[in-house]
Motif scaffolding. Structure first.
Motif, short mmCIF file in Angstrom:
data_model
loop_
_atom_site.label_atom_id
_atom_site.label_comp_id
_atom_site.label_asym_id
_atom_site.label_seq_id
_atom_site.Cartn_x
_atom_site.Cartn_y
_atom_site.Cartn_z
N ASP A 67 -38.78 -0.27 -11.41
CA ASP A 67 -38.01 0.15 -12.41
C ASP A 67 -36.62 -0.51 -12.43
OD1 ASP A 67 -37.06 1.17 -9.81
OD2 ASP A 67 -37.32 3.32 -10.36
N THR A 68 -36.01 -0.72 -11.21
CA THR A 68 -34.81 -1.51 -11.09
C THR A 68 -34.92 -2.36 -9.83
OG1 THR A 68 -32.31 -1.56 -11.20
CG2 THR A 68 -33.35 0.13 -9.88
N SER A 69 -34.10 -3.45 -9.56
CA SER A 69 -34.23 -4.15 -8.39
C SER A 69 -32.73 -4.30 -7.95
CB SER A 69 -34.87 -5.22 -8.62
OG SER A 69 -35.01 -5.99 -7.35
N THR A 70 -32.30 -4.54 -6.73
CA THR A 70 -31.20 -4.85 -6.26
C THR A 70 -31.21 -5.91 -5.45
OG1 THR A 70 -30.27 -2.43 -6.19
CG2 THR A 70 -29.15 -4.15 -4.76
N THR A 71 -32.03 -6.11 -4.24
CA THR A 71 -32.19 -7.32 -3.58
C THR A 71 -33.59 -8.04 -3.79
OG1 THR A 71 -33.30 -6.09 -1.73
CG2 THR A 71 -30.88 -6.16 -1.56
N GLY A 72 -34.50 -7.36 -4.68
CA GLY A 72 -35.89 -7.81 -4.91
C GLY A 72 -36.76 -7.41 -3.62
N GLY A 73 -36.39 -6.81 -2.41
CA GLY A 73 -37.31 -6.59 -1.46
C GLY A 73 -38.73 -5.71 -2.00
N SER A 74 -38.35 -4.64 -2.56
CA SER A 74 -39.50 -3.98 -2.90
C SER A 74 -40.46 -4.72 -3.49
CB SER A 74 -39.04 -2.62 -3.78
OG SER A 74 -38.23 -1.75 -2.99
N ALA A 75 -40.27 -5.36 -4.60
CA ALA A 75 -40.85 -6.25 -5.53
C ALA A 75 -41.48 -7.33 -4.60
CB ALA A 75 -40.09 -6.89 -6.47
N LEU A 76 -40.98 -8.04 -3.71
CA LEU A 76 -41.36 -8.90 -3.00
C LEU A 76 -42.76 -8.37 -1.76
CD1 LEU A 76 -38.26 -11.26 -2.24
CD2 LEU A 76 -40.38 -11.96 -3.59
N THR A 77 -42.44 -7.22 -1.44
CA THR A 77 -43.41 -6.43 -0.76
C THR A 77 -44.62 -6.26 -1.54
OG1 THR A 77 -41.61 -5.29 0.63
CG2 THR A 77 -43.92 -4.37 0.67
N ALA A 78 -44.47 -5.80 -3.02
CA ALA A 78 -45.50 -5.39 -3.71
C ALA A 78 -46.18 -6.94 -4.12
CB ALA A 78 -45.16 -5.15 -4.87
N VAL A 79 -45.59 -8.03 -4.08
CA VAL A 79 -46.14 -9.21 -4.59
C VAL A 79 -46.93 -9.80 -3.13
CG1 VAL A 79 -45.77 -11.67 -4.69
CG2 VAL A 79 -44.38 -10.19 -5.96
N GLU A 80 -46.40 -9.64 -1.86
CA GLU A 80 -47.16 -9.95 -0.75
C GLU A 80 -48.51 -8.99 -0.49
OE1 GLU A 80 -46.66 -10.39 3.86
OE2 GLU A 80 -45.10 -9.42 2.77
N GLY A 81 -48.39 -7.72 -0.93
CA GLY A 81 -49.50 -6.98 -0.81
C GLY A 81 -50.55 -7.39 -1.90
N VAL A 82 -50.29 -7.50 -3.16
CA VAL A 82 -51.11 -8.00 -4.22
C VAL A 82 -51.96 -9.22 -3.77
CG1 VAL A 82 -51.19 -8.77 -6.76
CG2 VAL A 82 -49.94 -6.79 -6.06
N ARG A 83 -51.15 -10.20 -3.19
CA ARG A 83 -51.49 -11.32 -3.16
C ARG A 83 -52.56 -11.42 -1.81
NH1 ARG A 83 -46.54 -15.13 -3.96
NH2 ARG A 83 -46.79 -15.48 -6.24
N ASN A 84 -52.32 -10.51 -0.85
CA ASN A 84 -53.07 -10.48 0.43
C ASN A 84 -54.54 -9.63 -0.25
OD1 ASN A 84 -51.43 -11.45 1.94
ND2 ASN A 84 -50.54 -9.45 2.69
N ALA A 85 -54.45 -9.00 -1.28
CA ALA A 85 -55.47 -8.23 -2.03
C ALA A 85 -56.22 -9.22 -2.78
CB ALA A 85 -55.18 -6.98 -2.28
N GLY A 86 -55.90 -10.42 -3.16
CA GLY A 86 -56.40 -11.36 -3.94
C GLY A 86 -56.01 -11.51 -5.31
N GLY A 87 -54.90 -10.66 -5.86
CA GLY A 87 -54.55 -10.70 -7.02
C GLY A 87 -53.67 -12.22 -7.34
N GLU A 88 -53.73 -12.24 -8.64
CA GLU A 88 -52.83 -13.64 -8.98
C GLU A 88 -51.73 -13.17 -9.82
OE1 GLU A 88 -55.58 -15.55 -11.60
OE2 GLU A 88 -57.17 -15.78 -9.89
N VAL A 89 -50.53 -12.80 -9.11
CA VAL A 89 -49.27 -12.66 -9.47
C VAL A 89 -48.86 -13.57 -10.70
CG1 VAL A 89 -46.63 -11.85 -9.03
CG2 VAL A 89 -48.73 -11.13 -7.31
N ARG A 90 -48.50 -13.17 -11.78
CA ARG A 90 -48.03 -13.86 -12.97
C ARG A 90 -46.53 -13.93 -13.13
NH1 ARG A 90 -53.19 -14.29 -16.12
NH2 ARG A 90 -54.57 -15.12 -14.27
N ALA A 91 -45.99 -12.49 -12.82
CA ALA A 91 -44.49 -12.40 -13.22
C ALA A 91 -44.10 -11.12 -12.31
CB ALA A 91 -44.25 -12.05 -14.63
N VAL A 92 -42.84 -10.96 -12.14
CA VAL A 92 -42.20 -9.51 -11.57
C VAL A 92 -41.42 -9.23 -12.76
CG1 VAL A 92 -40.55 -8.64 -10.31
CG2 VAL A 92 -42.44 -10.02 -9.27
N ALA A 93 -41.46 -7.92 -13.23
CA ALA A 93 -40.77 -7.25 -14.44
C ALA A 93 -40.24 -6.06 -14.01
CB ALA A 93 -41.46 -7.40 -15.44
N VAL A 94 -38.89 -5.77 -14.46
CA VAL A 94 -38.14 -4.60 -14.23
C VAL A 94 -37.47 -4.17 -15.41
CG1 VAL A 94 -37.67 -5.18 -11.87
CG2 VAL A 94 -35.86 -5.67 -13.58
N ILE A 95 -37.27 -2.79 -15.64
CA ILE A 95 -36.46 -2.27 -16.52
C ILE A 95 -35.12 -2.71 -16.55
CG2 ILE A 95 -35.90 -0.04 -17.72
CD1 ILE A 95 -38.50 1.18 -16.40
#
Length: 188
Positions: free
Chosen positions: A129-157
Motif C-alpha cells: 500500500d505504501t512504503s517507507t524503507t522498502g523493507g516489507s516489499a524486499l521481504t516479499a521479493v525474497e519470499g517470491v524469489r525463493n518460491a520460484g517467482g520472477e519478480v518484474r516490479a514492485v508497485a505501491v499506491i
C-alpha cells in the motif's frame, strides 16, 4: 491493456486524502517517526476506493509495460491491494492471480511462505500500500524469489519519498512504481 481514466485517478486521490491521511506524531513500522500517517487500509478496504485501487494500479502497471500473471505482497498491507488488482484484471477479461507472502515460512502444514495459486515460473508484481524503507516489499521479493517467482516490479499506491524506491531498485534490481507521491497528498 487496461486504461486508467483521469477521473478514476482523481477520485482515488480524493478518497486517500479524505480517508487515509491522519495528522499527528506517529511511529512507523520502520521505527521512523513522522508528523502524519497514511493509513491506506482505510482506502484498500473501502467499498468504492478498493475498486479504484485495482483499476488505477493495473493501469499504471500496464502503462509501464510490466507483464505479469500474479500480484501480491507481504501480509497484511498488500493483501487487499493484490485482490483489488486481481478483480480489476478479471473485470478487464484478464487472468491475474493474487498471492500473500508470510513474514516467515510456516513450520507446519505445507511449510509455505507464499500462499495462493503459486508463483513458481510466473511473472510477479510485488505490491504494497505504501512504503517507507522498502523493507516489507524486499521481504516479499525474497519470499517470491525463493518460491520460484520472477519478480518484474514492485508497485505501491503511495510513495512517501523516504528512500524506498532507491533501496528497492538497488537491492531487488526491479522497477519501483507508485501511483501518488506524498506531494500529491499535500504532505511535506
Amino acid at each position: 491493456m487496461t486504461q486508467t481514466s483521469a477521473d478514476d485517478r482523481a477520485r482515488l486521490l480524493e478518497l486517500i486524502k479524505e480517508l487515509a491521511v491522519v495528522r499527528g506524531k506517529v511511529t512507523l513500522s520502520s521505527g521512523a517517526e513522522a508528523d502524519y500517517y497514511i493509513d491506506l487500509r482505510r482506502v484498500t478496504l473501502h467499498h468504492e476506493a478498493s475498486r479504484l485501487v485495482g483499476k488505477v494500479m493495473l493501469g499504471m502497471l500496464d502503462e509501464a509495460g510490466i507483464e505479469f500473471e500474479t500480484a501480491g505482497g507481504l501480509t497484511m498491507g498488500a493483501d487487499p491491494v493484490g485482490t483489488a488488482v486481481m478483480h480489476a484484471a478479471a473485470d478487464a477479461g484478464r487472468a491475474v492471480d493474487a498471492f500473500v507472502v508470510r513474514k516467515a515460512q510456516k513450520s507446519y502444514g505445507m511449510g509455505r511462505q507464499v500462499e495462493g495459486p503459486g508463483v513458481s515460473g510466473r511473472g510477479v508484481v510485488v505490491l504494497e500500500d505504501t512504503s517507507t524503507t522498502g523493507g516489507s516489499a524486499l521481504t516479499a521479493v525474497e519470499g517470491v524469489r525463493n518460491a520460484g517467482g520472477e519478480v518484474r516490479a514492485v508497485a505501491v499506491i503511495v510513495d512517501r519519498d523516504t528512500g524506498a524506491k532507491e533501496r528497492i531498485e538497488k537491492e531487488a534490481g526491479v522497477p519501483y512504481l507508485f501511483v501518488f507521491g506524498k506531494d500529491e497528498l499535500g504532505l511535506e
